[in-house]
Design a protein around this motif. Structure first.
Motif, PDB file in Angstrom:
ATOM      1  N   UNK A  11     -21.098  33.564  17.007  1.00 22.82           N
ATOM      2  CA  UNK A  11     -21.238  34.231  18.308  1.00 22.82           C
ATOM      3  C   UNK A  11     -20.202  35.336  18.471  1.00 22.82           C
ATOM      4  N   UNK A  18     -22.153  43.921  17.643  1.00 25.33           N
ATOM      5  CA  UNK A  18     -22.979  44.624  18.622  1.00 25.33           C
ATOM      6  C   UNK A  18     -22.193  45.771  19.266  1.00 25.33           C
ATOM      7  N   UNK A  58     -29.219  40.136  17.645  1.00 22.38           N
ATOM      8  CA  UNK A  58     -29.846  39.229  18.610  1.00 22.38           C
ATOM      9  C   UNK A  58     -30.424  37.950  17.961  1.00 22.38           C
TER      10      UNK A  58
ATOM     11  N   UNK B   1     -22.973  33.936  24.969  1.00 26.18           N
ATOM     12  CA  UNK B   1     -23.590  34.509  23.777  1.00 26.18           C
ATOM     13  C   UNK B   1     -24.275  33.429  22.955  1.00 26.18           C
ATOM     14  N   UNK B   2     -24.566  32.290  23.584  1.00 28.66           N
ATOM     15  CA  UNK B   2     -25.102  31.187  22.797  1.00 28.66           C
ATOM     16  C   UNK B   2     -26.611  31.282  22.589  1.00 28.66           C
ATOM     17  N   UNK B   3     -27.295  32.140  23.364  1.00 31.48           N
ATOM     18  CA  UNK B   3     -28.740  32.245  23.175  1.00 31.48           C
ATOM     19  C   UNK B   3     -29.145  33.701  22.928  1.00 31.48           C
ATOM     20  N   UNK B   4     -30.296  33.853  22.283  1.00 26.06           N
ATOM     21  CA  UNK B   4     -30.767  35.201  21.952  1.00 26.06           C
ATOM     22  C   UNK B   4     -30.972  36.029  23.229  1.00 26.06           C
ATOM     23  N   UNK B   7     -27.673  37.324  24.441  1.00 23.55           N
ATOM     24  CA  UNK B   7     -27.161  38.402  23.579  1.00 23.55           C
ATOM     25  C   UNK B   7     -27.925  39.689  23.850  1.00 23.55           C
ATOM     26  N   UNK B   8     -29.250  39.580  24.026  1.00 21.70           N
ATOM     27  CA  UNK B   8     -30.063  40.768  24.269  1.00 21.70           C
ATOM     28  C   UNK B   8     -29.662  41.420  25.595  1.00 21.70           C
ATOM     29  N   UNK B  10     -26.723  41.312  27.055  1.00 20.40           N
ATOM     30  CA  UNK B  10     -25.435  41.988  26.890  1.00 20.40           C
ATOM     31  C   UNK B  10     -25.616  43.310  26.158  1.00 20.40           C
ATOM     32  N   UNK B  11     -26.473  43.280  25.123  1.00 18.05           N
ATOM     33  CA  UNK B  11     -26.697  44.477  24.319  1.00 18.05           C
ATOM     34  C   UNK B  11     -27.307  45.592  25.165  1.00 18.05           C
ATOM     35  N   UNK B  14     -24.738  47.119  27.620  1.00 22.04           N
ATOM     36  CA  UNK B  14     -23.792  48.031  26.970  1.00 22.04           C
ATOM     37  C   UNK B  14     -24.499  49.318  26.554  1.00 22.04           C
ATOM     38  N   UNK B  15     -25.744  49.187  26.060  1.00 25.22           N
ATOM     39  CA  UNK B  15     -26.490  50.372  25.623  1.00 25.22           C
ATOM     40  C   UNK B  15     -26.714  51.326  26.790  1.00 25.22           C
ATOM     41  N   UNK B  18     -23.512  53.120  27.651  1.00 22.86           N
ATOM     42  CA  UNK B  18     -23.228  54.171  26.670  1.00 22.86           C
ATOM     43  C   UNK B  18     -24.160  55.376  26.872  1.00 22.86           C
ATOM     44  N   UNK B  19     -25.420  55.103  27.205  1.00 20.52           N
ATOM     45  CA  UNK B  19     -26.372  56.191  27.458  1.00 20.52           C
ATOM     46  C   UNK B  19     -25.891  57.048  28.629  1.00 20.52           C
TER      47      UNK B  19
END
Lengths: 96, 167
Positions: A11, A18, A58, B1-4, B7-8, B10-11, B14-15, B18-19
């Motif tokens: 993790x 990321x 992911x 961050x333990x599940x997909x 994580x998605x 968070x990603x 952040x994206x 940044x944009x």
């Protein structure tokens, strides 16, 4: 894709990857867009970077799972019983 | 961050941040850009100069205009709106501005314009103040960037005197 498969180290690694990948792609996208005077190119490179980062960080890839937790044997756990949690709190909250 | 899903989430967050930063940097770059606009306008002929039925003065002009707005285009420019304005002073209003001609420039290649025009919009004064009036021709342009606020600028081109009598 099962959730909860990724271990602690995995993790941490996926989060770090990321952040680094997104920031690097943003920088590359800006420099490329500015150099070639193309706003569209900047957006395309960044979108590609986001997609790639999604694919890499992911899903529960096996390389995020190299440090599995070692659980104690049940027999070992019985020898060290869990300390009793303070019960009173839960019971009073039910009455409210 | 333990599940997909987490994580998605968070990603994507952040994206998007940044944009936003990329767009902000692009806007900042635009603010340091100093365009060098060249333009000329010359009145060839006053075709018509009359008093309308409601006593307002109306002028019809033929002009030669040329402009090079290519330097206003940067990598962050969507389009440029340009208009030629007649500006003059009257006893009642210290500043009168009438758009005689306008154009939307969509690309750098189309930003060089050289043509002979008759005023696209009527040049009508609110009153009868135009006889013998000195009128300034000013080119205004609004640069519309893809991100960032609109940038407005103008350039004085020339002035001309309207005749003392109606034609």
């Amino acid at each position: 894709m099962r959730s909860g498969v990724m271990d602690w180290q995995g993790q941490k690694l996926s989060e770090m990857l990321m952040q680094i990948m997104l920031v690097v792609h943003a920088l590359v996208a800006f420099v490329a867009g500015y150099t070639f005077s193309s706003f569209q190119m900047m957006l395309q490179i960044f979108a590609g970077g986001v997609l790639l980062t999604t694919l890499v960080t992911v899903p529960d890839w096996p390389w995020y799972n190299r440090h599995p937790l070692k659980w104690l044997d049940p027999a070992e756990a019985e020898k060290h019983p869990k300390p009793e949690p303070p019960v009173s709190k839960k019971k009073t909250s039910k009455h409210h | 961050m333990h599940s997909a899903g987490l994580r998605f989430n968070t990603l994507i967050t952040l994206a998007i941040i940044l944009l936003g930063a990329l767009c902000a940097f692009a806007s900042v770059c635009d603010h340091f850009h100093r365009p060098n606009v060249q333009a000329h306008a010359q009145v060839l002929q006053i075709n018509r100069f009359r008093k309308q039925l409601n006593r307002d003065d109306e002028v019809t002009l033929t002009m030669n205009i040329s402009m090079d707005l290519q330097s206003t285009f940067t990598w962050n420019t969507k389009q440029v709106f340009v208009f030629l304005a007649a500006e003059y002073e009257t006893p009642k209003n210290s500043f009168n501005q009438i758009s005689l001609w306008d154009h939307i420039i969509l690309s750098k290649e189309q930003a060089k314009i050289e043509m002979q025009i008759v005023n696209k919009y009527p040049f009508v004064d609110q009153g009868s103040n135009l006889r013998g009036k000195k009128v300034k021709l000013v080119l205004h342009w609004h640069v519309m960037p893809k991100t960032c606020g609109m940038i407005q600028d103008s350039l004085f081109l020339s002035d001309f005197d309207l005749p003392q009598a109606y034609i």
